[in-house]
Each structure stands twice: as structure tokens, then as C-alpha cells.
Design a protein around this motif. Structure first.
Motif, PDB file in Angstrom:
ATOM      1  N   SER A  52       0.681  -1.232  -0.168  1.00  0.00           N
ATOM      2  CA  SER A  52      -0.076   0.051  -0.077  1.00  0.00           C
ATOM      3  C   SER A  52       0.795   1.263   0.068  1.00  0.00           C
ATOM      4  CB  SER A  52      -0.863  -0.020   1.241  1.00  0.00           C
ATOM      5  OG  SER A  52       0.116  -0.065   2.597  1.00  0.00           O
ATOM      6  N   GLY A  53       1.998   1.126  -0.515  1.00  0.00           N
ATOM      7  CA  GLY A  53       2.904   2.482  -0.506  1.00  0.00           C
ATOM      8  C   GLY A  53       2.207   3.413  -1.333  1.00  0.00           C
ATOM      9  N   VAL A  54       2.496   4.793  -1.269  1.00  0.00           N
ATOM     10  CA  VAL A  54       2.062   5.950  -2.268  1.00  0.00           C
ATOM     11  C   VAL A  54       2.982   5.982  -3.206  1.00  0.00           C
ATOM     12  CG1 VAL A  54       1.793   8.431  -2.114  1.00  0.00           C
ATOM     13  CG2 VAL A  54       1.006   7.318   0.089  1.00  0.00           C
ATOM     14  N   ILE A  55       2.356   6.312  -4.132  1.00  0.00           N
ATOM     15  CA  ILE A  55       3.252   6.234  -5.610  1.00  0.00           C
ATOM     16  C   ILE A  55       3.454   7.489  -5.990  1.00  0.00           C
ATOM     17  CG2 ILE A  55       3.521   5.352  -7.991  1.00  0.00           C
ATOM     18  CD1 ILE A  55       1.705   3.028  -7.101  1.00  0.00           C
ATOM     19  N   LEU A  56       4.743   7.993  -6.248  1.00  0.00           N
ATOM     20  CA  LEU A  56       4.839   9.411  -6.844  1.00  0.00           C
ATOM     21  C   LEU A  56       5.504   9.004  -8.345  1.00  0.00           C
ATOM     22  CD1 LEU A  56       6.830  11.483  -4.264  1.00  0.00           C
ATOM     23  CD2 LEU A  56       4.289  11.580  -4.784  1.00  0.00           C
ATOM     24  N   VAL A  57       5.082   9.543  -9.265  1.00  0.00           N
ATOM     25  CA  VAL A  57       5.612   9.414 -10.590  1.00  0.00           C
ATOM     26  C   VAL A  57       6.340  10.689 -10.889  1.00  0.00           C
ATOM     27  CG1 VAL A  57       4.870   8.969 -12.984  1.00  0.00           C
ATOM     28  CG2 VAL A  57       3.801   7.807 -11.101  1.00  0.00           C
ATOM     29  N   SER A  94       8.743  11.429   6.223  1.00  0.00           N
ATOM     30  CA  SER A  94       7.437  11.489   6.668  1.00  0.00           C
ATOM     31  C   SER A  94       6.741  10.172   6.140  1.00  0.00           C
ATOM     32  CB  SER A  94       6.487  12.585   6.238  1.00  0.00           C
ATOM     33  OG  SER A  94       6.203  12.704   4.978  1.00  0.00           O
ATOM     34  N   ASP A  95       7.096   9.553   5.344  1.00  0.00           N
ATOM     35  CA  ASP A  95       6.283   8.273   4.928  1.00  0.00           C
ATOM     36  C   ASP A  95       7.362   7.265   3.698  1.00  0.00           C
ATOM     37  OD1 ASP A  95       5.013   6.351   3.578  1.00  0.00           O
ATOM     38  OD2 ASP A  95       3.683   7.594   2.335  1.00  0.00           O
ATOM     39  N   PRO A  96       8.055   6.497   4.728  1.00  0.00           N
ATOM     40  CA  PRO A  96       9.073   5.735   4.440  1.00  0.00           C
ATOM     41  C   PRO A  96       8.593   4.491   3.404  1.00  0.00           C
ATOM     42  CG  PRO A  96       8.669   5.113   6.635  1.00  0.00           C
ATOM     43  CD  PRO A  96       8.024   6.415   6.242  1.00  0.00           C
ATOM     44  N   ASP A  97       7.328   4.546   3.313  1.00  0.00           N
ATOM     45  CA  ASP A  97       6.639   3.413   2.638  1.00  0.00           C
ATOM     46  C   ASP A  97       6.767   3.948   0.966  1.00  0.00           C
ATOM     47  OD1 ASP A  97       6.592   1.616   4.649  1.00  0.00           O
ATOM     48  OD2 ASP A  97       4.740   2.278   5.163  1.00  0.00           O
ATOM     49  N   LEU A  98       6.889   5.349   0.763  1.00  0.00           N
ATOM     50  CA  LEU A  98       6.645   5.698  -0.450  1.00  0.00           C
ATOM     51  C   LEU A  98       7.564   5.290  -1.628  1.00  0.00           C
ATOM     52  CD1 LEU A  98       5.659   8.607  -1.474  1.00  0.00           C
ATOM     53  CD2 LEU A  98       7.725   9.475  -1.081  1.00  0.00           C
ATOM     54  N   TRP A  99       6.703   5.234  -2.825  1.00  0.00           N
ATOM     55  CA  TRP A  99       7.543   4.782  -4.221  1.00  0.00           C
ATOM     56  C   TRP A  99       7.778   5.952  -4.796  1.00  0.00           C
ATOM     57  CZ3 TRP A  99       8.113  -0.355  -6.439  1.00  0.00           C
ATOM     58  CH2 TRP A  99       7.491  -1.247  -5.499  1.00  0.00           C
TER      59      TRP A  99
END
Length: 115
Positions: A39-44, A92-97
Motif C-alpha cells: 500500500s505504498g503511496v506512488i509518486l511519478v 514522513s512516509d518511508p513506504d513511498l514509491w
């Protein structure tokens, strides 16, 4: 038993599909930062011919789906501004892609694939 409408693709699946689709379209896609598989947030980060065109975040929309929202610094602020933004987000969000796409109309490729 889970309701079929509540089933969703994991972040890792979405990122994999995006990478394959961009490659099939003749572009380049790479994972800059691997996030949480589920469920990591995705940045493109979108590029065209090596020039940055923007940073977008996959966010929930009001209709229960997802959309891409422009985020981060303006590309004209330079690469260092982007690096600092991503570093702050990762703290703030180590699960971030963070995925980089280099293909014409990269934003469209991302929206059609992960939203």
C-alpha cells in the motif's frame, strides 16, 4: 469472503504494470525508490527526452477511484529542489514509491495505468 469491489491491486503490481507499459511504448521507466509492496503511496516523476516535466502523486478521488495530482516543486526550480522534496516526503512516509518515466506524454501513461 471479501467483496469483489473491495479488491485492489497492490502498489508493487501497479508499478510493475506501469514499467511494462512504458517499455512497450518505447520509453524508459525505473524505480528510484522502492516503497511498501502492498500500500505504498506512488509518486511519478515524468520526463521527456531527459527533461523533467513534473511530479505526480496517485491519490484517492471522491468517486472511489484514483487520480494523479501534481505535487512537489516546479520542474524549473531544478533537480536539487526535487531531491529535497522527495527526501522530505520519504522522512514522513518511508513506504513511498518514486518512479521515473521518460516517454512522451508520461503523465497520460501513468494516469491510464495506475488510476
Amino acid at each position: 469472503m471479501a467483496d469483489e469491489s473491495s479488491a485492489r491491486l497492490t502498489s508493487a503490481m501497479l508499478v510493475g504494470a506501469l514499467r511494462r507499459r512504458v517499455a512497450a511504448g518505447g520509453g524508459f521507466a525505473t524505480i528510484l525508490v522502492k516503497g511498501d509492496d502492498i500500500s505504498g503511496v506512488i509518486l511519478v516523476q515524468t520526463m521527456e527526452k531527459g527533461q523533467e516535466t513534473g511530479l505526480f502523486e496517485r491519490v484517492s478521488n471522491f468517486s472511489g477511484g484514483h487520480a494523479l495530482m501534481r505535487c512537489g516543486p516546479d520542474p524549473q526550480e531544478g533537480a536539487q529542489a526535487m531531491v529535497h522534496y522527495v527526501e522530505r516526503r520519504r522522512r514522513s512516509d518511508p513506504d513511498l514509491w518514486v518512479i521515473e518515466l521518460d516517454i512522451p506524454e508520461a503523465e497520460r501513461f501513468a494516469a491510464e495505468t495506475i488510476c
